[in-house]
Each structure stands twice: as structure tokens, then as C-alpha cells.
Design a protein around this motif. Structure first.
Motif, PDB file in Angstrom:
ATOM      1  N   UNK A 175      -1.568  17.882  35.305  1.00 17.10           N
ATOM      2  CA  UNK A 175      -1.704  16.459  34.553  1.00 17.10           C
ATOM      3  C   UNK A 175      -2.577  15.385  35.331  1.00 17.10           C
ATOM      4  N   UNK A 176      -1.714  15.176  36.083  1.00 17.56           N
ATOM      5  CA  UNK A 176      -2.099  14.343  37.408  1.00 17.56           C
ATOM      6  C   UNK A 176      -3.432  14.450  37.586  1.00 17.56           C
ATOM      7  N   UNK A 177      -3.172  15.706  38.122  1.00 18.20           N
ATOM      8  CA  UNK A 177      -4.356  16.016  38.633  1.00 18.20           C
ATOM      9  C   UNK A 177      -6.120  15.630  37.640  1.00 18.20           C
ATOM     10  N   UNK A 178      -5.626  16.224  36.647  1.00 17.17           N
ATOM     11  CA  UNK A 178      -7.029  15.601  35.514  1.00 17.17           C
ATOM     12  C   UNK A 178      -7.038  14.665  35.239  1.00 17.17           C
ATOM     13  N   UNK A 179      -5.965  13.433  35.549  1.00 17.14           N
ATOM     14  CA  UNK A 179      -6.483  11.930  35.255  1.00 17.14           C
ATOM     15  C   UNK A 179      -6.851  11.726  36.118  1.00 17.14           C
ATOM     16  N   UNK A 180      -6.520  11.496  37.640  1.00 16.26           N
ATOM     17  CA  UNK A 180      -7.056  11.449  39.622  1.00 16.26           C
ATOM     18  C   UNK A 180      -8.905  11.699  39.063  1.00 16.26           C
ATOM     19  N   UNK A 181      -9.306  12.381  38.291  1.00 20.54           N
ATOM     20  CA  UNK A 181     -10.772  13.487  37.922  1.00 20.54           C
ATOM     21  C   UNK A 181     -10.734  12.794  36.644  1.00 20.54           C
ATOM     22  N   UNK A 182     -10.638  11.956  36.558  1.00 22.43           N
ATOM     23  CA  UNK A 182     -10.911  11.381  34.885  1.00 22.43           C
ATOM     24  C   UNK A 182     -11.084  11.928  33.603  1.00 22.43           C
ATOM     25  N   UNK A 183     -10.976  12.868  33.711  1.00 21.43           N
ATOM     26  CA  UNK A 183     -10.194  13.787  32.591  1.00 21.43           C
ATOM     27  C   UNK A 183      -9.001  13.172  31.855  1.00 21.43           C
ATOM     28  N   UNK A 185      -7.157  15.546  28.274  1.00 24.30           N
ATOM     29  CA  UNK A 185      -7.058  16.106  27.361  1.00 24.30           C
ATOM     30  C   UNK A 185      -6.173  17.304  27.105  1.00 24.30           C
ATOM     31  N   UNK A 186      -6.286  17.707  26.034  1.00 26.26           N
ATOM     32  CA  UNK A 186      -5.059  17.672  24.638  1.00 26.26           C
ATOM     33  C   UNK A 186      -4.297  18.985  25.837  1.00 26.26           C
ATOM     34  N   UNK A 187      -3.549  18.807  26.401  1.00 28.72           N
ATOM     35  CA  UNK A 187      -2.993  19.938  26.521  1.00 28.72           C
ATOM     36  C   UNK A 187      -1.824  21.026  26.637  1.00 28.72           C
ATOM     37  N   UNK A 188      -1.843  22.021  26.588  1.00 34.52           N
ATOM     38  CA  UNK A 188      -0.943  22.888  25.939  1.00 34.52           C
ATOM     39  C   UNK A 188       0.312  23.476  27.108  1.00 34.52           C
ATOM     40  N   UNK A 189       1.994  23.829  27.304  1.00 33.47           N
ATOM     41  CA  UNK A 189       2.314  24.383  27.964  1.00 33.47           C
ATOM     42  C   UNK A 189       3.054  25.951  27.230  1.00 33.47           C
ATOM     43  N   UNK A 190       3.632  26.567  28.526  1.00 40.73           N
ATOM     44  CA  UNK A 190       4.679  27.435  27.453  1.00 40.73           C
ATOM     45  C   UNK A 190       5.439  27.695  28.152  1.00 40.73           C
ATOM     46  N   UNK A 191       6.863  28.419  28.132  1.00 40.25           N
ATOM     47  CA  UNK A 191       8.249  28.192  28.717  1.00 40.25           C
ATOM     48  C   UNK A 191       8.394  29.721  29.230  1.00 40.25           C
ATOM     49  N   UNK A 192       7.966  30.640  28.414  1.00 38.44           N
ATOM     50  CA  UNK A 192       7.766  32.062  28.791  1.00 38.44           C
ATOM     51  C   UNK A 192       7.193  32.999  28.246  1.00 38.44           C
ATOM     52  N   UNK A 193       6.857  34.491  29.258  1.00 38.32           N
ATOM     53  CA  UNK A 193       6.140  34.905  28.513  1.00 38.32           C
ATOM     54  C   UNK A 193       6.177  36.227  27.529  1.00 38.32           C
ATOM     55  N   UNK A 194       4.978  35.907  26.245  1.00 37.69           N
ATOM     56  CA  UNK A 194       5.873  37.121  25.436  1.00 37.69           C
ATOM     57  C   UNK A 194       5.596  37.990  25.576  1.00 37.69           C
ATOM     58  N   UNK A 195       6.546  39.001  25.072  1.00 39.30           N
ATOM     59  CA  UNK A 195       5.659  39.832  25.853  1.00 39.30           C
ATOM     60  C   UNK A 195       5.294  40.391  25.007  1.00 39.30           C
ATOM     61  N   UNK A 221       3.015  16.664  28.124  1.00 35.77           N
ATOM     62  CA  UNK A 221       2.031  18.001  27.844  1.00 35.77           C
ATOM     63  C   UNK A 221       2.326  17.044  25.885  1.00 35.77           C
ATOM     64  N   UNK A 222       1.547  17.628  25.090  1.00 36.09           N
ATOM     65  CA  UNK A 222       1.285  17.146  23.804  1.00 36.09           C
ATOM     66  C   UNK A 222       1.427  18.051  22.871  1.00 36.09           C
ATOM     67  N   UNK A 223       1.058  19.629  23.495  1.00 32.20           N
ATOM     68  CA  UNK A 223       1.397  20.726  22.680  1.00 32.20           C
ATOM     69  C   UNK A 223       2.634  21.659  23.720  1.00 32.20           C
ATOM     70  N   UNK A 224       3.165  22.913  23.057  1.00 29.25           N
ATOM     71  CA  UNK A 224       3.347  23.408  23.523  1.00 29.25           C
ATOM     72  C   UNK A 224       3.890  24.960  22.675  1.00 29.25           C
ATOM     73  N   UNK A 225       3.819  26.062  23.025  1.00 31.61           N
ATOM     74  CA  UNK A 225       3.938  27.123  23.029  1.00 31.61           C
ATOM     75  C   UNK A 225       5.152  28.206  22.518  1.00 31.61           C
ATOM     76  N   UNK A 226       5.913  27.879  21.631  1.00 33.49           N
ATOM     77  CA  UNK A 226       7.474  28.776  21.672  1.00 33.49           C
ATOM     78  C   UNK A 226       7.481  30.281  21.610  1.00 33.49           C
ATOM     79  N   UNK A 227       8.190  31.147  22.194  1.00 38.61           N
ATOM     80  CA  UNK A 227       8.250  32.488  22.198  1.00 38.61           C
ATOM     81  C   UNK A 227       9.261  32.662  20.918  1.00 38.61           C
ATOM     82  N   UNK A 228       8.845  33.252  19.258  1.00 34.43           N
ATOM     83  CA  UNK A 228       9.096  33.129  18.172  1.00 34.43           C
ATOM     84  C   UNK A 228       9.340  34.707  18.316  1.00 34.43           C
TER      85      UNK A 228
END
Length: 373
Positions: A175-183, A185-195, A221-228
Motif C-alpha cells: 500500500x505504501x509503495x502505491x501511495x508513493x507512486x501517486x496511485x 487503489x482498492x486493495x484486497x488481501x488474503x490470509x491463507x491459500x484456499x485449497x 486494506x479495504x477488502x479481504x478474502x476469508x477461507x470458508x
């Protein structure tokens, strides 16, 4: 409404879904026909339900180690840099393909277009891997090329192959990198690989709600992917762990969750699909059903066309309700060559459009209509 790429407009579309407790349908693409099918289905639903502006997500993966969608936009054959491919040629391909896709979406849905102008699209960069399995830094993504990121509304920064602490730190750094580049964006993360591959719950741990809360707070981050426990690349339902979503909802985290694993979601009763939106899910990815279910239908149609090539060298222009070939006596070259060049493509677009229409109905999109209570 034109394709939206800026932060504020993208967030407004997600906020509209969150306010209505409706899960935004995000459909993947790997070629132009798929984009057309997605938009056609959404536009038809919008018209039928008097929806002035229908929020829709369209996504593509880039360097995902299992499936790369964007590199296949013009031609399927490619080699990832991590597998020995030429990085410059690969990057050139990806940037060209993204520009083509974005221009196509923009023109198709431009404001005032009588056919498709009701559809408001976000363009999502899915599964942008910071690390590959084993914790190796990915050579296959373009996450740190600002001009490439400009072509997307949102980015999934996927560091699931790092420990949780590293994931939080790397995500915040991105996120800091994008902001330093003047960008921004809505960012989405993920905590574990969903098999994937049908292994589902046997091969991956479900998300810890504590970590969801911590991740969002520490990364911004604005969004995150949970493994359900939903993911499957073989179209088998592998379960939805409702208790995970219920616990996250109790914490008041809000509509910030994205669900992957449409193969499992589509097998749920409609009421359960809509329940996702009441438990903080604001978006759902769907794509694998296209090659798994629509692909075979296209192969069958191709085989039927060829097998019914008659003595006059005509191909059937259609098939009736009993599956019998329908021919045309027309000398029009469009009719003569249509089955060879157009029929399978048109069927592909139509089937995708029909499936998108059904998805939107199941998710309760009619509530966006002017006449909805």
C-alpha cells in the motif's frame, strides 16, 4: 456507465452493494468474448429489472501459478518468467492484453450506450502473488509497475504463502509503495491459500476471525478474502463454513469480505447465497464454471456442426428443439460462412450471458431496481 478505475468510484460501487447487503458478482475473463458475455448478461438483467446502474466486477489473474488468465487474452500459449520465459516479452504481452481489455470494456459500457450503458464495471487484478508456494518471490506479476496498475480498479495483493506477520507487513508495504507512486487503489488481501482441486477443507485451514480483524487494521486494506472452505477447480461443492462468517459479522467488521469458490456457492439454496451479503460478504469471484460447464457445450456444438455438413457443402445454421440441424438455402455469404466463423462464438457469449443473468438473480440484484421496495 463507463468502466471505473479510480479509487472513489470503485469504493462507491462496493458501498452500494454493502448498503443493500448484496454480494457483488465478479466474473473472470480470459478473452474478449467472455467480457462481452458478462456485460450482455448484466445489461439484460438491468433492463429487465429497471436498474439504472448495475454494479459488476470483472477480473483476471496475471501470474497466478495455477491459472493465468490475462496472458491468454489474444493467444493461450505463454511461458511464465519463473518457468524460463522471457520477462520482457511476457510483460509486454500482459500490458498489451490489459490495455485491449480495458479499452473494450470502456467502449462497450460507455455512458449513454443504449445496449450496455447500464452496467458499471470494476476491473480487478486477482491473485497478484507477492510470493509463490515455498515463500519464493514471484517473478510472474506486474504488481510494481504503476502504469499497469493504472489499468485496474482494485488489486488483490496475495501473500498467502508467507507467515501471517510477514503477510501483514508486506501488504502494508505494498500500500505504501502505491501511495508513493501517486496511485490509490482498492486493495484486497488474503490470509491463507484456499485449497483448490477439491481438497478444500482437508488441505487448508479456515480463516481465524482474529486475524481477519488484525489484518484489516494493520494493512489498511479495504477488502479481504476469508477461507470458508469453498474453493474447488473441479466443480464439486466442498462446503461453506458459516461459523467463520458469523463470527466475523459479530465483530462488526462490516461488508469487506470477498468469497472465492463459486462451485460451492452456486450449489447453495438461493436464500443461503443471499445470506452471504448479510454476513459481510460484498463480492464473489466466479469463473471456473465457464470452462467446466460452458466449454463442453461449445465442443459439442462444434462436433454437431461438423457432423451435419451436408452434400451441398452447407453447415447447419442452427438446431431445432429436437436437436435436428436447420439449414438455409440463402446464397448470402454471411449465412454460408456463419456456422463456421460465428456460431460457436455466439453460443459462447449467449451461454455466459445467461449464466451471469442467473447469478445476478440468485444474489438478489433485483433489489437495485427502481421498483424494488
Amino acid at each position: 456507465m463507463p468502466l471505473v478505475l479510480d479509487y472513489d468510484s470503485t469504493m462507491k460501487l462496493y458501498e452500494r452493494c454493502g448498503e443493500k447487503k448484496i454480494v457483488m458478482a465478479r466474473i473472470g475473463y480470459s478473452d474478449q468474448d467472455q467480457i462481452q458475455g458478462i456485460v450482455r448478461g448484466a445489461a439484460r438483467f438491468a433492463e429487465d429489472h429497471a436498474i439504472e446502474s448495475l454494479p459488476m466486477g470483472i477480473f483476471s489473474t496475471v501470474g497466478h501459478y495455477i491459472l493465468q488468465q490475462l496472458p491468454r487474452y489474444l493467444d493461450a500459449g505463454h511461458e511464465l518468467p519463473a518457468d524460463g520465459g522471457d520477462p520482457a516479452a511476457y510483460h509486454r504481452r500482459c500490458i498489451r492484453n490489459a490495455r485491449l481489455a480495458v479499452n473494450f470494456m470502456s467502449i462497450l459500457t460507455e455512458e449513454g450506450d443504449e445496449d450496455f450503458g447500464r452496467v458499471a464495471i470494476t476491473h480487478h487484478y486477482d491473485h497478484g502473488h507477492h510470493t509463490l508456494p515455498g515463500g519464493v518471490l514471484s517473478e510472474n506479476e506486474l504488481l510494481r509497475q504503476p502504469e499497469f496498475i493504472d489499468l485496474f480498479s482494485s488489486v488483490m495483493f496475495d501473500d498467502t504463502h508467507s507467515p501471517f506477520e510477514d503477510n501483514c507487513r508486506n501488504s502494508a508495504d505494498y500500500r505504501a509503495f502505491l501511495e508513493a507512486e501517486g496511485r490509490k487503489k482498492v486493495l484486497e488481501g488474503c490470509l491463507e491459500e484456499v485449497a483448490a482441486g477439491g481438497d478444500g477443507l482437508d488441505e487448508s485451514a479456515c480463516t481465524n476471525p482474529d486475524q481477519i480483524e488484525q489484518f484489516l487494521e494493520r494493512t489498511g486494506f479495504e477488502l479481504v478474502v476469508p477461507n470458508i472452505g469453498t474453493e474447488s477447480i473441479n466443480a464439486q461443492q466442498v462446503g461453506v463454513q458459516w461459523q467463520v462468517l458469523e463470527e466475523i459479522d459479530k465483530r462488526g467488521i462490516g461488508p469487506r469480505l470477498i468469497v472465492h469458490g463459486f462451485s460451492s456457492i452456486k450449489a447453495l439454496e438461493v436464500e443461503q447465497q443471499r445470506r452471504l451479503g448479510h454476513l459481510g460478504v460484498v463480492g464473489m469471484n466466479a469463473w471456473s464454471y465457464i470452462p467446466q460447464h460452458i466449454g463442453p457445450q461449445l465442443l459439442e456444438r462444434s462436433a454437431k456442426i461438423l457432423s451435419n455438413h451436408d452434400e451441398k457443402l452447407r453447415y447447419p445454421v442452427d438446431f431445432d428443439d429436437e436437436g435436428q440441424p436447420v439449414y438455409s438455402e440463402s446464397d448470402d455469404a454471411n449465412v454460408f460462412f456463419g456456422p463456421v466463423l460465428d456460431q460457436v462464438r455466439d453460443l459462447k457469449v449467449r451461454l455466459i450471458a445467461d449464466s451471469v443473468y442467473e447469478i445476478l438473480g440468485n444474489l438478489g440484484y433485483a433489489a437495485f431496481g427502481a421498483d424494488a421496495s
